[in-house]
Design an enzyme around this catalytic site. Structure first.
Site, PDB file in Angstrom:
ATOM      1  CE1 TYR A  33       0.963  -0.254   4.461  1.00 21.02           C
ATOM      2  CE2 TYR A  33      -0.082   1.898   4.383  1.00 21.02           C
ATOM      3  CZ  TYR A  33       0.702   0.977   5.039  1.00 21.02           C
ATOM      4  OH  TYR A  33       1.241   1.294   6.264  1.00 21.02           O
ATOM      5  CE  LYS A 150       3.048   3.113   3.137  1.00 25.43           C
ATOM      6  NZ  LYS A 150       3.121   3.317   4.574  1.00 25.43           N
ATOM      7  CD  GLU A 182       9.717   1.868  10.739  1.00 26.21           C
ATOM      8  OE1 GLU A 182       9.616   2.794   9.922  1.00 26.21           O
ATOM      9  OE2 GLU A 182       9.728   0.669  10.417  1.00 26.21           O
ATOM     10  CG  LEU A 206       8.136   2.398   4.964  1.00 31.40           C
ATOM     11  CD1 LEU A 206       7.876   1.125   4.169  1.00 31.40           C
ATOM     12  CD2 LEU A 206       6.863   3.178   5.135  1.00 31.40           C
TER      13      LEU A 206
END
Ligand code: PLP
Length: 286
Positions: A33, A150, A182, A206
């Protein structure tokens, strides 16, 4: 207002949009996505998002059912049909619906990928999080090892965010082997003695599209950047902390695990980078 969404080649009212129960996105989170922000009715950093989308697809040997040019047109149609000024567009591509549930994925020549896009209206340029900053808690990072792709496997980040909510915080910073990877849905930064510190790119995080833009603007503004891991203890001693994401831009973090960062108020670096981002990014918006 009923939104118009895009599903597998059709623009439909959201209440009429349907996907197969055999879609692998639904059964196995076999899907990737992107979320692109919209400011002034235009797409921010669309090229960045499509480049990352293509990379996610390639890494999973998945084939997009539409070209990147068609994708831009679909985004534009949805902005127009939904009269979207400010907010974002969610896009999901799945490996499609095979004849049955199967761990072996179908040949992309035989089964076309699934695709869904929808808009969401949201004020991105103002809000309480920006004025007051957010509190975060640390959580062990228990996600899979390819966080650079992702995918829609978001159960663990969702779980971590719920833990944060229960603890009275807005988000979780994930920690692996003692170092922050993260946030649940953003990249994490600290600032110490004028130096911006954020974890280097690898499969562990990411590769944020906003991260890339923010680091470029920081370098152009002669700010020092160190890309390296940091611990929660180092973050708690920092002068400032913040997170970046496509719809959050840069958002200040004022408390980590109950410890105030700096003077406990949003710091100047996150604010300055946010201002630069909002001033510069619309210039290349599509
Ligand atoms: N890290 C994770 C785990 C995310 O889910 C996201 C965004 O969804 C980000 C970082 C920020 O990426 P971007 O700036 O491309 O939105």
């Amino acid at each position: 207002m009923t939104r118009t969404v895009y599903v597998n080649g059709e623009y439909l009212p959201e209440t009429e949009a349907k996907v197969s129960i055999f879609d692998r996105g639904f059964l196995m989170a076999d899907a990737v996505y992107e979320v692109t922000s919209v400011l002034g009715g235009k797409l921010i950093d669309f090229q960045g998002h499509t480049a990352r989308l293509q990379r996610s697809l390639d890494e999973l040997q998945m084939v997009s059912p539409v070209t990147m040019e068609e994708l831009l047109e679909i985004h534009h149609q949805l902005i127009e049909k939904n009269d979207l000024e400010e907010g974002g567009i969610y896009l999901q591509i799945t490996r499609g619906a095979g004849p049955d549930r199967d761990f072996v994925w179908p040949d992309p020549e035989e089964v076309k990928g699934g695709i869904v896009l929808f808009t969401f209206a949201k004020k991105l340029t103002e809000g309480a999080n920006l004025d007051n900053g957010i509190k975060v808690i640390s959580q062990e990072d228990l996600r899979w090892g390819r966080r650079d792709i992702k995918t829609t496997q978001l159960l663990y980040p969702s779980f971590a965010k719920m833990q944060a909510k229960k603890a009275g915080a807005a988000d979780a910073w994930l920690v692996e082997d003692g170092f922050v990877t993260e946030g649940s849905a953003n990249n994490a930064y600290i600032v110490k003695d004028g130096v911006i510190i954020t974890r280097q790119l690898s499969n562990d995080i990411l590769h944020g599209i906003t991260r890339a833009a923010i680091l470029k603007f920081a370098a152009e503004a002669q700010m020092k950047v160190e890309e390296r891991p940091f611990t929660i203890a180092e973050a708690q001693e920092a002068d400032e902390a913040f997170v970046t994401s496509a719809t959050g831009f840069s958002q200040p973090v004022v408390e980590i695990d109950g410890v105030a960062i700096g003077d406990g108020k949003p710091g100047p670096v996150a604010k300055r980078l946010r201002e630069i981002y909002i001033a510069e990014m619309p210039k290349t918006a599509l």
